[in-house]
Enzyme design. Structure first.
Site, short mmCIF file in Angstrom:
data_model
loop_
_atom_site.label_atom_id
_atom_site.label_comp_id
_atom_site.label_asym_id
_atom_site.label_seq_id
_atom_site.Cartn_x
_atom_site.Cartn_y
_atom_site.Cartn_z
N LYS A 170 5.07 4.38 -9.92
CA LYS A 170 3.75 4.40 -9.28
C LYS A 170 2.63 4.21 -10.30
O LYS A 170 1.67 3.50 -10.02
CB LYS A 170 3.58 5.70 -8.48
CG LYS A 170 4.50 5.73 -7.26
CD LYS A 170 4.57 7.11 -6.65
CE LYS A 170 5.47 7.14 -5.43
NZ LYS A 170 5.83 8.51 -5.03
N ILE A 218 -1.59 7.66 1.61
CA ILE A 218 -2.97 7.65 1.09
C ILE A 218 -3.42 6.22 0.83
O ILE A 218 -2.73 5.48 0.13
CB ILE A 218 -3.07 8.41 -0.27
CG1 ILE A 218 -2.44 9.79 -0.17
CG2 ILE A 218 -4.51 8.49 -0.73
CD1 ILE A 218 -2.32 10.49 -1.52
N GLU A 256 0.83 -1.22 0.00
CA GLU A 256 0.00 0.00 0.00
C GLU A 256 0.86 1.27 0.00
O GLU A 256 0.53 2.26 -0.64
CB GLU A 256 -0.91 -0.02 1.24
CG GLU A 256 -1.89 1.11 1.32
CD GLU A 256 -2.89 1.12 0.16
OE1 GLU A 256 -3.64 0.16 0.01
OE2 GLU A 256 -2.89 2.11 -0.59
N GLY A 266 2.26 7.33 -0.74
CA GLY A 266 2.68 7.44 0.67
C GLY A 266 1.60 6.94 1.60
O GLY A 266 1.23 5.77 1.59
N1 HSE Z 1 10.22 10.40 -3.21
C1 HSE Z 1 8.86 10.03 -3.17
C2 HSE Z 1 8.00 11.27 -3.39
C3 HSE Z 1 8.56 9.39 -1.85
O1 HSE Z 1 8.54 12.38 -3.31
O2 HSE Z 1 6.81 11.14 -3.67
C4 HSE Z 1 7.24 8.72 -1.76
O3 HSE Z 1 7.10 7.68 -2.67
#
Ligand code: HSE
Length: 411
Positions: A200, A131, A124, A129
């Site tokens: 992502k 969420i 998750e 992060g």
């Molecule tokens: N480096 C990533 C960001 C951390 O700034 O979104 C979270 O995945």
């Protein structure tokens, strides 16, 4: 009592230990088990920590200990995280990870092993992060055919762009601040050049559409070329520039997937997602549009998502879970240049009047932009809708304009 191990005591790993300690009572109640950290794997020394006795440098301590039922992987990077996670799953241990690169590159393979061993592989924290996005998408939206996902998926770049737009802070200063706050990747080029957002969108698209999308299949552009004049031109047209990840279903079993900076109208809800916040818009055929919003990076928000996965693993030690997708294949992701887009173009004209006439002749219905302090030879405009390939060919053939910046417009 259920024992777990934490591999990697960096920003997120130390946050996991902290959340487990701080919220121990509530977590025990919700998991209906007392969750204890038995090992922390890290090559560095942490002699001053109250739990210094838990540290080991030897992965075998973890994989060979039958008491360890769940392993947290927060090391980051592909190697040796991949080998360690695979070995843990094969040894019958569930794994919770925040490692986007691992899931984006090896997700299908590791999910298959987890399925075979009847354990969980949960991640998750790898998208957005803190969420909740993957679990809601695969469970609460299960009745839908999801046809598009578009989101602001990287906290560091969103933080930098917000500082540039609101405070005219330089790119370098904003990046240094994001690093200090623990938002940026160990190698921040993964943030600013788009690789993190690419990983992502791969994970989101794989989960939503059921087939693995690999990072090398996704055209990825970062924010390093964005200048303050671009920000000002966008502002003049009531738009902001954001780094977005986008994936959508196309006809014929193909998908579109890409990461790029885009001009977003202030009427679009994504335009008001600022600082380290992320937002993911999921579009389903029954639900319509749903937006998931929250802190996309940082120690405790990300640790909160990892620990939730640990609780889920502990509650379902011998039950295979719902996350799954198949191996990907070549040709699954279409050529993004065939997508219909509007482009923002900023360029240098040898003769402004001649360039403006040529722009109108080539593109027809363009929307010219202006900004205070515009350079004498500078021109900026938005093209009408066409395939990106056609628009770029037409731009390349222009006599009076040399394009300096070409960005997507998200409508
Ligand atoms: N480096 C990533 C960001 C951390 O700034 O979104 C979270 O995945």
């Amino acid at each position: 009592m259920v024992y777990i191990a934490v591999m990697g005591h960096g920003v997120v790993g130390s946050g996991v230990v902290e959340v487990l300690q701080t919220n121990h009572q509530g977590i025990t109640g919700r998991a209906k088990e007392d969750i204890r950290v038995k090992y922390i794997l890290d090559l560095r020394e942490f002699p001053d920590l109250p739990y210094a006795n838990l540290f080991t440098k030897n992965f075998d301590d973890i994989v060979n200990d039958p008491e360890v039922k769940v392993v947290v992987e927060t090391m980051g990077g592909l190697h040796p995280a991949y080998e360690y996670v695979k070995a843990c799953l094969e040894a019958g241990k569930s794994v919770a990870t925040s490692n986007k690169e691992l899931v984006a590159c090896k997700g299908a393979e590791l999910l298959k092993i987890a399925q075979e061993r009847n354990v969980n592989f949960l991640f998750e924290a790898s998208v957005g992060g803190g969420i909740p996005i993957l679990r809601p998408m695969s469970q609460c939206l299960a009745a839908n055919d999801i046809y598009e996902i578009v989101g602001i998926l990287n906290g560091t770049t969103n933080f930098i762009l917000t500082k540039m737009i609101r405070e005219q802070m330089s790119f370098a200063d904003a990046l240094a601040m994001a690093q200090k706050l623990g938002y940026a990747e160990r190698d921040p080029s993964a943030d600013i050049e788009g690789a993190d957002a690419c990983r992502k969108i791969c994970i989101l698209a794989s989960l939503a559409f059921g087939k693995h999308v690999y990072p090398e299949q996704v055209k990825t552009e970062g924010i390093t070329a964005i200048t303050l004049p671009d920000v000002e031109y966008a502002h003049s047209d009531n738009r902001v520039i954001k780094l977005i990840g986008r994936a959508k279903i196309l006809d014929g079993g193909h998908i579109f997937a890409a990461v790029y900076p885009a001009l977003i109208s202030r009427d679009n809800q994504l335009s008001s997602v600022d600082d380290v916040f992320n937002a993911v818009m999921v579009r389903g055929n029954a639900i319509g549009d749903v937006i998931f919003y929250g802190r996309g990076a940082g120690k405790l928000p990300t640790a909160s998502a990892v620990v939730a996965d640990v609780i889920d693993c502990v509650k379902h030690l011998q039950a295979r879970k719902y996350l799954y997708w198949e191996d990907g294949e070549e040709g699954y992701v279409s050529d993004p240049l065939e997508d219909n887009v509007r482009l923002y173009v900023r360029g240098e004209a040898d003769d402004k009047a001649a360039a403006t006439a040529e722009i109108r002749q080539v593109f027809g219905d363009v929307h010219m932009l202006s900004r205070a302090g515009e350079g004498e030879k500078e021109l900026a405009f938005l093209t009408p809708l066409s395939t990106e390939r056609t628009l770029r060919q037409e731009l390349g053939g222009m006599q009076h304009l040399q394009a300096a910046s070409i960005l997507h417009v998200l409508d």
